[in-house]
Design an enzyme around this catalytic site. Structure first.
Site, PDB file in Angstrom:
ATOM      1  N   LEU A 148       6.723   1.622   4.632  1.00 41.41           N
ATOM      2  CA  LEU A 148       7.811   2.080   3.757  1.00 41.41           C
ATOM      3  C   LEU A 148       8.498   3.322   4.317  1.00 41.41           C
ATOM      4  O   LEU A 148       9.631   3.618   3.941  1.00 41.41           O
ATOM      5  CB  LEU A 148       7.273   2.341   2.345  1.00 41.41           C
ATOM      6  CG  LEU A 148       6.757   1.081   1.615  1.00 41.41           C
ATOM      7  CD1 LEU A 148       6.052   1.477   0.322  1.00 41.41           C
ATOM      8  CD2 LEU A 148       7.890   0.106   1.342  1.00 41.41           C
ATOM      9  N   GLY A 183       0.848  -1.193   0.000  1.00 42.38           N
ATOM     10  CA  GLY A 183       0.000   0.000   0.000  1.00 42.38           C
ATOM     11  C   GLY A 183       0.876   1.233   0.000  1.00 42.38           C
ATOM     12  O   GLY A 183       2.085   1.147   0.246  1.00 42.38           O
ATOM     13  N   HIS A 205      -2.119   7.341   7.575  1.00 41.22           N
ATOM     14  CA  HIS A 205      -1.125   8.240   6.962  1.00 41.22           C
ATOM     15  C   HIS A 205      -1.793   9.539   6.499  1.00 41.22           C
ATOM     16  O   HIS A 205      -1.245  10.624   6.679  1.00 41.22           O
ATOM     17  CB  HIS A 205      -0.468   7.593   5.744  1.00 41.22           C
ATOM     18  CG  HIS A 205       0.671   6.668   6.040  1.00 41.22           C
ATOM     19  ND1 HIS A 205       1.798   7.062   6.720  1.00 41.22           N
ATOM     20  CD2 HIS A 205       0.878   5.364   5.718  1.00 41.22           C
ATOM     21  CE1 HIS A 205       2.646   6.029   6.800  1.00 41.22           C
ATOM     22  NE2 HIS A 205       2.109   4.991   6.206  1.00 41.22           N
ATOM     23  N   HIS A 242      -4.214   1.382   7.734  1.00 40.68           N
ATOM     24  CA  HIS A 242      -2.845   1.918   7.829  1.00 40.68           C
ATOM     25  C   HIS A 242      -2.696   3.130   6.893  1.00 40.68           C
ATOM     26  O   HIS A 242      -2.138   4.163   7.290  1.00 40.68           O
ATOM     27  CB  HIS A 242      -1.869   0.787   7.472  1.00 40.68           C
ATOM     28  CG  HIS A 242      -0.421   1.136   7.410  1.00 40.68           C
ATOM     29  ND1 HIS A 242       0.523   0.612   8.270  1.00 40.68           N
ATOM     30  CD2 HIS A 242       0.279   1.946   6.572  1.00 40.68           C
ATOM     31  CE1 HIS A 242       1.720   1.095   7.957  1.00 40.68           C
ATOM     32  NE2 HIS A 242       1.606   1.901   6.931  1.00 40.68           N
TER      33      HIS A 242
HETATM   34  O1  GNR Z   1       4.170  -2.473   2.367  1.00 42.01           O
HETATM   35  C1  GNR Z   1       3.550  -2.387   3.415  1.00 42.01           C
HETATM   36  N1  GNR Z   1       3.292  -3.508   4.120  1.00 42.01           N
HETATM   37  C2  GNR Z   1       2.439  -3.547   5.200  1.00 42.01           C
HETATM   38  C3  GNR Z   1       2.465  -4.684   5.998  1.00 42.01           C
HETATM   39  C4  GNR Z   1       1.619  -4.805   7.056  1.00 42.01           C
HETATM   40  C5  GNR Z   1       0.732  -3.793   7.342  1.00 42.01           C
HETATM   41  C6  GNR Z   1       0.702  -2.643   6.581  1.00 42.01           C
HETATM   42  C7  GNR Z   1       1.547  -2.519   5.511  1.00 42.01           C
HETATM   43  S1  GNR Z   1       1.496  -1.090   4.520  1.00 42.01           S
HETATM   44  C8  GNR Z   1       3.126  -1.064   3.927  1.00 42.01           C
HETATM   45  C9  GNR Z   1       3.298   0.029   2.903  1.00 42.01           C
HETATM   46  C10 GNR Z   1       3.139   1.364   3.583  1.00 42.01           C
HETATM   47  O2  GNR Z   1       3.953   1.872   4.302  1.00 42.01           O
HETATM   48  N2  GNR Z   1       1.993   1.953   3.411  1.00 42.01           N
HETATM   49  O3  GNR Z   1       1.745   3.113   4.018  1.00 42.01           O
HETATM   50 NI    NI Z   2       2.937   3.082   5.827  1.00 40.28          NI
END
Ligand code: GNR
Ligand code: NI
Length: 169
Positions: free
Chosen positions: A92, A46, A137, A133
């Protein structure tokens, strides 16, 4: 198309609250395409616009193994939630650190697609985690905000240490 650079904690811009999208034009479509390219290049599931320093309510996700089920949500809002689940999250903007977070098990989301068409989506499990999540953000919130101060400090120290090691390697 371009891969955008991802803001990393503790960049204060990650605390910006995103504004609703009001114009559904070619520029928005280009931005969504760039977000997908950035997310796939970083191997993320994501990405929220906040993370690439554009403070509009746009998120993308792809939970599929094959990386072929792109989902783009504009102006998404959770309208119902149910149950709870604990899931080990990464981000990330916090490369290399992971922590268990408790969130709703199921969410119903109302959003628009990149054309402005209304969508309602029922998500459960990992997709529901990802959407929650990303919506955090867009509100300037990050997953470590849910941890106890002790756990959070431990992980943030680990993040610093990894950065120092990477810089001296
Ligand atoms: O790549 C991502 N993996 C993830 C794993 C477990 C719960 C949420 C995520 S989101 C993350 C990418 C990201 O930072 N999205 O904001
Ligand atoms: Ni994130």
């Amino acid at each position: 198309m371009s891969v955008l650079s991802i803001l990393e904690f503790p960049d204060p811009r990650l605390r910006t609250k995103a504004a609703p999208v009001t114009v559904f034009d070619a520029e928005l479509k280009q931005f969504v395409a760039d977000m997908f390219e950035t997310m796939y290049a970083a191997n993320g599931v994501g990405l929220a616009a906040t993370q690439v320093n554009l403070h509009k309510r746009v998120l993308v996700a792809d939970m599929s193994e094959e990386r072929n089920q792109p989902l783009a949500l504009v102006n998404a809002q959770i309208v119902a939630k149910e149950g709870s689940q604990v899931y080990q999250e990464g981000c990330l903007s916090f490369p290399g650190i992971y922590a268990d977070v408790t969130r709703a098990l199921k969410v119903t989301v109302k959003a628009q697609d990149a054309d402005g068409k209304e969508i309602t989506l029922d998500a459960e499990g990992p997709l529901a985690v990802c959407i929650q999540h990303e919506l955090d953000h867009l509100a300037g919130k990050v997953f470590v905000d849910y941890l106890s101060p002790l756990k959070r400090n431990l992980l943030l120290k680990r993040l610093e240490k990894q950065r120092k090691q990477a810089a001296s390697a």
